[in-house]
Design an enzyme around this catalytic site. Structure first.
Site: not given
Length: 199
Positions: A75-76
């Site tokens: 994820d970011q």
């Protein structure tokens, strides 16, 4: 290909898939439903910087529940003065995000979490600092016209390759390195689990 064992990638990101394949891994995509991320966000009460790691683990665990073997969740998030910016749902949200980010420094945080048969065995987080130049409403509209639907896959609606950052070329490289470093370390972690597979 250096590793015959399949790595399940719990992400739809074509960039992450390419980075892992280029590292010599046999990768299959099994992205979890969006409800997994929604539930993980709703139940998160920690510091904003820890959110991407929390979401990466939640995605990996969700896929690992139905798929045996190695599962990598990723994820970011983009964070500006303690506020987390997600991917915009529509053009209005994208414009609003850009207006809030314009002229300010922010941080792009990438995280990955690796599970083996449903058990967490490794995680990593990398961060890149970026500065967006001031933008008028007209410039934001022109930017959104130029980027098109791709803006909906960028956290904070910001694409480092599209000239909205100070020193855009350099900062695009910095942001790409943060994501690539997480994926590279993940690949090495997997490869190191298997003796004699390095070329």
């Amino acid at each position: 290909m250096w590793l015959e064992e399949t790595l399940i990638l719990a992400s739809r990101s074509a960039t992450r898939h390419a980075l892992l394949c280029n590292a010599g891994l046999n990768v299959v995509v099994r992205a979890p439903p969006s409800s997994v991320e929604d539930s993980a966000k709703a139940g998160f009460n920690g510091p904003p910087r820890e959110l991407p790691g929390h979401l990466a683990f939640a995605k990996a665990l969700a896929v690992a529940a139905t798929t045996p073997g190695l599962v990598l969740g990723c994820d970011q998030v983009l964070m500006c003065y303690g506020r987390v910016f997600d991917k915009p749902a529509n053009r209005a949200e994208a414009a609003a995000s850009l207006a809030r980010l314009a002229g300010r420094d922010h941080h792009l945080i990438s995280a990955a979490s690796l599970c083996d048969d449903g058990r967490a065995i490794w995680s990593s987080t990398e961060e890149a600092s970026l500065s967006m130049r001031p933008l008028s409403a007209t410039e934001i509209d022109l930017y959104l016209d130029r980027v098109g639907p791709a803006v909906f896959s960028s956290v904070g609606a910001s694409d480092v390759g599209e000239g909205v950052f100070t020193g855009s070329t350099v900062e695009a490289v910095v942001a790409a390195i943060a994501e690539e470093q997480v994926m590279t370390v993940a690949a090495l972690q997997i490869l190191d689990r298997h003796e004699g597979i390095h070329p």
